[in-house]
Each structure stands twice: as structure tokens, then as C-alpha cells.
Design an enzyme around this catalytic site. Structure first.
Site, mmCIF file in Angstrom:
data_model
loop_
_atom_site.group_PDB
_atom_site.id
_atom_site.type_symbol
_atom_site.label_atom_id
_atom_site.label_comp_id
_atom_site.label_asym_id
_atom_site.label_seq_id
_atom_site.Cartn_x
_atom_site.Cartn_y
_atom_site.Cartn_z
ATOM 1 N N LYS A 107 -12.046 -2.047 6.979
ATOM 2 C CA LYS A 107 -11.250 -2.920 7.831
ATOM 3 C C LYS A 107 -11.773 -2.889 9.270
ATOM 4 O O LYS A 107 -11.934 -3.929 9.883
ATOM 5 C CB LYS A 107 -9.770 -2.502 7.812
ATOM 6 N N ASP B 202 -1.539 6.551 6.289
ATOM 7 C CA ASP B 202 -2.625 5.635 5.939
ATOM 8 C C ASP B 202 -2.878 4.776 7.172
ATOM 9 O O ASP B 202 -2.014 3.995 7.581
ATOM 10 C CB ASP B 202 -2.165 4.773 4.748
ATOM 11 N N TRP C 196 0.842 -1.209 0.000
ATOM 12 C CA TRP C 196 0.000 0.000 0.000
ATOM 13 C C TRP C 196 0.870 1.249 0.000
ATOM 14 O O TRP C 196 0.577 2.210 -0.711
ATOM 15 C CB TRP C 196 -0.951 -0.022 1.196
HETATM 16 C C1 LIG Z 1 -7.056 -2.139 2.298
HETATM 17 C C2 LIG Z 1 -6.037 -1.073 2.335
HETATM 18 C C3 LIG Z 1 -5.922 -0.112 1.316
HETATM 19 C C4 LIG Z 1 -6.798 -0.118 0.088
HETATM 20 O O1 LIG Z 1 -8.085 0.259 0.408
HETATM 21 P P1 LIG Z 1 -9.191 0.458 -0.731
HETATM 22 O O2 LIG Z 1 -10.303 1.094 0.054
HETATM 23 O O3 LIG Z 1 -9.531 -0.892 -1.258
HETATM 24 O O4 LIG Z 1 -8.650 1.360 -1.763
HETATM 25 C C5 LIG Z 1 -4.965 0.871 1.454
HETATM 26 N N1 LIG Z 1 -4.148 0.905 2.513
HETATM 27 C C6 LIG Z 1 -4.219 -0.005 3.505
HETATM 28 C C7 LIG Z 1 -3.287 0.081 4.666
HETATM 29 C C8 LIG Z 1 -5.161 -1.024 3.439
HETATM 30 O O5 LIG Z 1 -5.234 -1.933 4.414
#
Ligand SMILES: *Cc1c(COP(=O)(O)O)cnc(C)c1O
Length: 361
Positions: free
Chosen positions: A196, A172, A102
Site C-alpha cells: 500500500k 494492522d 480486515w
Molecule cells: C490490504 C490489506 C490487508 C491484506 O493484505 P495482504 O498482504 O493482501 O494479505 C490487510 N489489512 C489491511 C488494513 C489492508 O489494507
């Protein structure tokens, strides 16, 4: 009906009491005669939901007043472009730490818009650790410094927030939001896809310091400009109404049933300790992450044999322990044990692992 323990990395489990409340309110939300799914986002009653969700998020996360909360769409991945478009507006430089897929995707997107520098990476060991950061290597005039706090695929987390001085830190926090208290004042911006640890898919939450809003590049699409959404209370266009409603129920669950993020952290630590202690004492299974950087949320582990891994995943699934197959780049297994995974779920997993080990030794 029997519910499984779902170890999916996302979308993932929601608290059962939240699902029950949503089911009970499905046809008639608080005497309105409508489902939340059917409401105009401009209606007074929906206003109480989105405002309630924001004020609960501010309360539960202790978000300082000089930060805006934005409820957006497009997933966490849309932020990979929105961040440089909005923030890479001074020197045109930004620092990135590569701790997994990511972070790498975010870095590659930023490199399309300006000078993105890799200040550290843990790619050499399949991202199984958080690299030590040396501030003397940071770009002094960077517009921001970027990290992925909890690395969902590899199971690492920053236990210390990097010190970046006057350079705004952007994180993030998709897979660790609401799992422990977090000092938002240390960041310029944090953001998370909701699927999540917060809600179903469809919502991205951005928490951003006010002074960082309003400097987007001219080419920034209106929908990607944070100012658009900040000026319109996340109502410039139709927000993901139902997902925001579920997020509100999840926040009520954290506040009223769990008792806040300090308690949430204790529960998460107790769950993770059970699994990590088992892994550390097992002769068959081992965790893939260095102990000091282990995540509370995502726990990858392997047996060392692809055959045994596959057998484990298959038999675990038959026992109602589902979605435990690891990411293809790590192999083996990964147990995602987000907030809504009950302690009993981790107990059931560990019990099954012990039985599997005894039978297949
Ligand atoms: C799942 C995830 C993403 C991607 O998320 P989307 O909503 O599918 O774009 C980005 N960063 C992290 C840390 C993730 O766990």
C-alpha cells in the site's frame, strides 16, 4: 509515455524517482555487475541493502531499540494466524474491534485458536465510523488487544490510539504505515503489508516489542514463529529481496526528498483536505465516512446513483484517473491517495469531479 494517476487501494503508486532509480540500477547495482534480483541474499552486498532498509525504517519511524523489525512474506493476511499463535499464550483470550473486513478476518482467524472477544464493532453502519471504546468492557486478562488502524476498504482511521493498559496493543497498519508519525511505544506490535505505502507486494513488515517474542505455541509452524525470524535477522530463509530493496529506496525518498514523516503527514493532510473539501461542498458527490474518523489515505465517495457512479468511473479512467471504482461492499468510488500520489493527482481528480458534476447535474 504518459503515466496515469493510479488511485488503486493496493498495490498502488510508487514515487517516480524511486522507479527511475530502480530502473537505472536494474542491470548493475552499484558496480556489482548484477541486478538486485539476481543477488544471493547471503552476499555481502545484499547485506548492505537489508540492513540499510531496517536502519532507515528505524530512523524514519523512530522505532525504539527494544522492538525488533522483521521482514516477512505471506502478506498481512498471514499475520491473522501468526498473531494468535505467537501471542495468545497466557489466558488464551484476546479482544478485537471490528472496523471492517480486515479486522473481521483477523478476528475470525484468532477465534480458531482461542477466545476472541468482539469489544466493539461498526458493522451496523457499514463500518463508516470508528466505534467509541469503553475500557470497562475490555477483557482484563487478555493476551492482546487488536485493532485495524486504517480501514482501507471503508476509509476510516483511529485518530486516537486506544489505551489498553498492560494488555499489548496490536495494530494492522498496512494502509497507513509511513503516512504520519506513529508512537510505536504505545503498541506491543504493529505490522503492514508493504504494497500500500512502502514497496511492491511480497513483503510484510512486523515491528514487535522484544518481550513478546519467544512464547509461541508448540504447534506454531517454524515459519510463523516470530522468534525464528528475530533470531536470524529475517534471513532464516530467502527474504523477498527485491521488494526490500524497493522499500529501502522508498524510505530514502521519505527521508531525503520529503524530509521525514512530519512533512509526509503535512503533504497527506493537504491532499486529503482538497478532496474532502470538495466532497463537503458538492451537490452530487458525498463522502461515506463520518467526518471525525476520515482516513488520510482512502477516500470512499458516492453520487447516490449506481448509474452515475459507473459513468464517473468510466470517464475518469479515460482521463487517466484509474482504479477509482469503490469496493463492492461500499459501492461508488474510492480514491486511495497514499504517500506516492502527488498533489497534482488529487487536483486532477477534483477538477474532473467538478466538470462531471456540472455536465451531469
Ligand atoms: C490490504 C490489506 C490487508 C491484506 O493484505 P495482504 O498482504 O493482501 O494479505 C490487510 N489489512 C489491511 C488494513 C489492508 O489494507
Amino acid at each position: 509515455m504518459s503515466r496515469v494517476y493510479n488511485f488503486s487501494a493496493g498495490p498502488s503508486m510508487l514515487p517516480e524517482s524511486v522507479l527511475k532509480k530502480a530502473a537505472a540500477e536494474m542491470l548493475d547495482y552499484e558496480g556489482s555487475g548484477q541486478s538486485v534480483m539476481e543477488m544471493s541474499h547471503r552476499s555481502k552486498i545484499y547485506g548492505t541493502i537489508i540492513e540499510g532498509a531496517e536502519s532507515l525504517l528505524r530512523e524514519v519511524m523512530n522505532i525504539p531499540d527494544n522492538y525488533k523489525v522483521l521482514f516477512l512474506q505471506g502478506g498481512a493476511s498471514t499475520q491473522f494466524a501468526a498473531i494468535p499463535l505467537n501471542l495468545m499464550n497466557g489466558s488464551g483470550k484476546a479482544d478485537y474491534v471490528l472496523t471492517g473486513q480486515w479486522a473481521t478476518k483477523a478476528y475470525k482467524e484468532a477465534a480458531r485458536y482461542g477466545e476472541a472477544n468482539v469489544v466493539a464493532s461498526s458493522k451496523d453502519k457499514t463500518f463508516s465510523y470508528i466505534p467509541k471504546l469503553d475500557p470497562s468492557t475490555f477483557t482484563k486478562d487478555a493476551d492482546y488487544f487488536y485493532i485495524c488502524m486504517n480501514n482501507t476498504i471503508y476509509g476510516t482511521v483511529y485518530h486516537e490510539i486506544p489505551e489498553t493498559g498492560n494488555v499489548p496493543l496490536v495494530a494492522d497498519i498496512s494502509s497507513c504505515i509511513l503516512s504520519t508519525p506513529l508512537d510505536i511505544s504505545k503498541f506491543g506490535m504493529v505490522y503492514a503489508g508493504a504494497q500500500k505505502n512502502m514497496a511492491p507486494a511480497g513483503l510484510t513488515v512486523v515491528i514487535i516489542r522484544e518481550d513478546l517474542i519467544g512464547h509461541a505455541r508448540d504447534i506454531t509452524p517454524t515459519m510463523l514463529d516470530y522468534k525464528t525470524h528475530a533470531d536470524n535477522g529475517s534471513m532464516f530463509n530467502t527474504p523477498p529481496c527485491y521488494t526490500i530493496y524497493i522499500a529501502k529506496l522508498v524510505l530514502e525518498w521519505i527521508k531525503n526528498e520529503i524530509g521525514g514523516l512530519e512533512n509526509m503527514q503535512k503533504l497527506n493532510e493537504k491532499k486529503a483536505a482538497l478532496l474532502y473539501n470538495f466532497l463537503d461542498n458538492s451537490k452530487m458527490f458525498r463522502g461515506t465516512v463520518v467526518p471525525e474518523d476520515r482516513s488520510l489515505m482512502n477516500v470512499p465517495f458516492v453520487t447516490g446513483s449506481d448509474e452515475l457512479d459507473a459513468k464517473f468511473v468510466k470517464e475518469a479512467t479515460e482521463q487517466g484517473l484509474v482504479n477509482i471504482k469503490g469496493h463492492r461492499t461500499v459501492g461508488g468510488m474510492r480514491a486511495s491517495i497514499y504517500n506516492a500520489m502527488p498533489y497534482e493527482g488529487v487536483e486532477a481528480l477534483v477538477k474532473f469531479m467538478a466538470e462531471f458534476e456540472a455536465k451531469n447535474a
